[in-house]
Write an enzyme that holds these catalytic residues in place. Structure first.
Site, PDB file in Angstrom:
ATOM      1  N   ASP A  71       4.682   1.071   7.453  1.00  0.00           N
ATOM      2  CA  ASP A  71       3.446   0.764   6.744  1.00  0.00           C
ATOM      3  C   ASP A  71       2.532   0.073   7.752  1.00  0.00           C
ATOM      4  O   ASP A  71       2.987  -0.367   8.813  1.00  0.00           O
ATOM      5  CB  ASP A  71       3.757  -0.158   5.564  1.00  0.00           C
ATOM      6  CG  ASP A  71       2.500  -0.637   4.851  1.00  0.00           C
ATOM      7  OD1 ASP A  71       1.639   0.212   4.555  1.00  0.00           O
ATOM      8  OD2 ASP A  71       2.390  -1.849   4.613  1.00  0.00           O
TER       9      ASP A  71
ATOM     10  N   ASP B 242       5.243  -0.443  -1.163  1.00  0.00           N
ATOM     11  CA  ASP B 242       6.248   0.150  -0.266  1.00  0.00           C
ATOM     12  C   ASP B 242       7.631   0.242  -0.920  1.00  0.00           C
ATOM     13  O   ASP B 242       8.527   0.894  -0.375  1.00  0.00           O
ATOM     14  CB  ASP B 242       6.372  -0.684   1.018  1.00  0.00           C
ATOM     15  CG  ASP B 242       5.070  -0.723   1.804  1.00  0.00           C
ATOM     16  OD1 ASP B 242       4.418   0.326   1.899  1.00  0.00           O
ATOM     17  OD2 ASP B 242       4.715  -1.793   2.299  1.00  0.00           O
TER      18      ASP B 242
ATOM     19  N   ASP C 282       6.038  -4.002   3.687  1.00  0.00           N
ATOM     20  CA  ASP C 282       5.992  -5.392   3.231  1.00  0.00           C
ATOM     21  C   ASP C 282       5.471  -5.562   1.821  1.00  0.00           C
ATOM     22  O   ASP C 282       5.576  -6.644   1.253  1.00  0.00           O
ATOM     23  CB  ASP C 282       5.097  -6.221   4.164  1.00  0.00           C
ATOM     24  CG  ASP C 282       3.615  -5.969   3.904  1.00  0.00           C
ATOM     25  OD1 ASP C 282       3.209  -4.784   3.914  1.00  0.00           O
ATOM     26  OD2 ASP C 282       2.883  -6.935   3.671  1.00  0.00           O
TER      27      ASP C 282
END
Length: 629
Positions: A316, A521, A517
């Protein structure tokens, strides 16, 4: 059914740490009595056989009768019973105790808690404002139907998915997309449940309610991925279908050839895969211990095993590759009649009452520069566009192009070109106008973590492909990917699209690790073969969903983790080979009559000790991921 549950609980308690330790004490007492030649009416090894052996016997019978499966527990049970039949209680207790220790070590790789799913559900508000005609009523969210008109005021959470039909606002969608900035929304734009309305009041029509909403889909994806990930299977159980018949065959042949029942029982004792059982969990516990000392929380042995086979890592962006915090990166002046200090003073003073993250970042930057600010005489905020304030008898406008256009302030080609340059770099831009002239702009950007580029380079040297999967715009994604040295990019992705991207990689026979995080996600972290969360900055849901957490958010730990996992897998394989070699030698010596059940148990125990010692060396081993593993 109730009796079965009670029996299961009883044997689970026997297999627990307190009772296993108790069994070990009684086994030690039996050994002391045996070595000193003291004769007693009751051999303490009987207690060990009951405590450590009965759960093994129960497990063997249950799997054999209910699942029709031959397990390693069946071989151990046969060896225990055979040892008891010829009066070798210590050998029976020793085998049972070693297997109990192996079971306890493997139990340390427990499944992760499901608290993350509950927190996902808690993102949805209990009540919402439904508009009927000119009246507004408060209703429970589960009473909302498709087509209802819902009103959301600043600070409230979107209850269900929908399309805006009235009002302008900025919405914090980080829970869904991971974007670091609130997204400006107006009529016709979609809104998602669980996201937060930051500024303006909006009315929207509900399009997806109940289980069809965005957050509920996140919950389902996390739950389904949790169910689809089977727990780590013991390697000895994989081999038990042929290990048990082979042991029995060798024992029977030994008896018929030699006529010595003691040799046959000894074969069964040394055939027990105690060292093999310990090979995996002890190595994993040593590796987990080292990882913990280095700021990496590994939640299961399965995580380390799979991480050692990972060939593709997807990141990410916001809060993972970047720090997740906005900062002023550039200050550009368009007017010769103002200097940088004066320009920042005007802009920051105008933004002093703003609650928008961009405005707050501008004010913080000016204060760090020790610029004295003035309180605005008037202040007006237009959600989704910008602000207007009166500073030192001058009208100051800060915002986007549309905001300046509302005051008939036009941007010429040069100004637009400069603005677009910063936008192409993934930066946010605040235009600043005084009167009827745009006098400059302030560019703000998330910042790349210092270790990002070195980290991707180290992974590349280990033969690992690196991907960027982000909810940000493609321009932002390309800019940060270029800075981090990542070539493979997926941008503008909602959580379900991140999941699709990972599944596509898995269909290409890749073993995929996802690193993120945010709440958005969580599904990708679960669907990936292994999930790694940024621990200190990451959301609780991401941390609890992931298999591994980086407690210090240090990206340099990713190559370390990959190398540690590779070394762990190699150590496990070596320990398995070592344990099998020791067993083979012990079986040969047993057939020859050199070993009896007692000495066979000691040799067999020595093999277990060697495996444990070799695994323990991993704890202090220096892991340096500077070259291909």
């Amino acid at each position: 059914m109730q009796g079965s549950i009670m029996m299961e609980n009883f044997f689970n308690r026997l297999a627990g740490l307190p009772m296993t330790v108790t069994g070990g004490v009684f086994l030690l007492a039996s050994l002391i009595l045996m070595l000193t030649g003291v004769s007693v009416v009751f051999d303490p090894a009987w207690v060990t056989v009951f405590i450590s052996g009965s759960p093994i016997l129960y497990s063997a019978l249950k799997r054999l009768l209910e699942e029709r499966k031959i397990s390693s527990a069946l071989l151990i049970s046969i060896a225990m019973i055979a040892s008891i039949c010829i009066g070798e209680l210590f050998a029976a207790g020793e085998v049972a105790f070693i297997m109990a220790i192996g079971g306890l070590l493997e139990d340390r790789t427990v499944e992760k808690a499901k608290r993350g799913i509950r927190k996902l559900v808690n993102l949805i508000p209990v009540q919402a404002r439904r508009v009927i005609g000119n009246e507004e009523e408060t209703v429970f969210v589960n009473a909302i139907e498709t087509g209802d008109l819902i009103r959301v005021i600043p600070g409230e959470t979107i209850a269900v998915d929908g399309i805006i039909v009235g009002g302008d606002t900025s919405i914090d969608q980080s829970v869904m997309t991971g974007e670091s900035l609130p997204v400006d929304k107006t009529r016709g734009d979609p809104v998602f449940s669980g996201t937060i309305n930051c500024f303006g009041t909006i009315d929207y029509v509900a399009t997806r309610v109940g289980n069809d909403s965005a957050v509920q889909k996140l919950v389902r994806m996390v739950s389904e991925a949790e169910q689809n990930q089977a727990p780590m299977q013991r390697i000895v159980d994989k081999w038990a279908s042929w290990l048990v018949p082979l042991a029995l065959l060798v024992a029977v042949l030994t008896y018929f050839v030699t006529g010595d029942i003691t040799r046959a029982v000894t074969v069964l004792v040394v055939f027990c895969p105690c060292a093999l059982v310990l090979a995996t969990p002890t190595t994993i516990m040593a590796a987990i211990g080292q990882a913990t000392c280095n700021g990496v929380l590994v939640k299961s042995g399965r995580a380390l095993e799979i991480m050692g086979r990972v060939d593709s890592i997807a990141f990410d962006k916001t809060g993972t590759l970047t720090n997740g915090q906005l900062a002023v990166s550039d200050v550009i002046l368009f007017s010769p009649h103002v200097d940088t200090t004066g320009f920042l003073r005007m802009a920051a003073s105008a933004e002093m009452r703003s609650e928008h993250p961009l405005g707050k970042a501008v004010v913080d930057y000016a204060r760090k520069k020790e610029i004295v600010l003035s309180s605005p005489d008037r202040f007006t905020m237009v959600p989704g566009k910008g602000i207007r304030a009166r500073i030192d008898e001058a009208d100051i406008m800060c915002g986007n192009v549309a905001h300046l256009a509302d005051f008939d302030i036009m941007m010429d080609g040069n100004r637009l070109s400069v603005m677009n340059k910063f936008l192409s770099e993934g930066k946010a831009v605040v235009l600043v106008a005084r009167g009827k002239e745009c006098i400059g702009l302030i560019a703000l950007s998330d910042t790349l973590r210092p270790a990002a580029k070195d980290m991707t380079g180290a992974l590349g040297r280990m033969g690992t492909d690196v991907f960027l999967l982000t909810g940000d715009h493609i321009r932002t994604a390309r800019y940060f990917a270029r800075m981090a040295g990542i070539e493979k990019i997926g941008a503008g992705l909602l959580p379900v699209q991140k999941v699709d991207a990972i599944r596509e990689m898995q269909r290409d026979n890749r073993v995929v690790c996802m690193i993120g995080d945010g709440v958005n996600d969580a599904p990708a972290l679960k669907v990936a073969d292994i999930g790694v969360a940024m621990g200190s900055m990451g959301s609780d849901i991401a941390v609890e969903t992931a298999d591994i957490a980086l407690m210090g958010d240090d990206l340099s730990k990713i190559p370390y983790l990959k190398k540690l996992s590779n070394v762990t897998v190699r150590t496990i394989r070596f320990n398995i080979v070592l344990s099998m070699a020791i067993n083979l030698v012990a079986i040969t010596l047993s057939v020859m009559g050199i070993l009896n059940p007692i000495t066979g148990a000691i040799v067999h125990n020595a093999g277990s000790v060697l495996v444990v010692l070799n695994a323990g060396l991993l704890y202090d081993r220096k892991i340096v991921p500077d070259k291909a593993a």
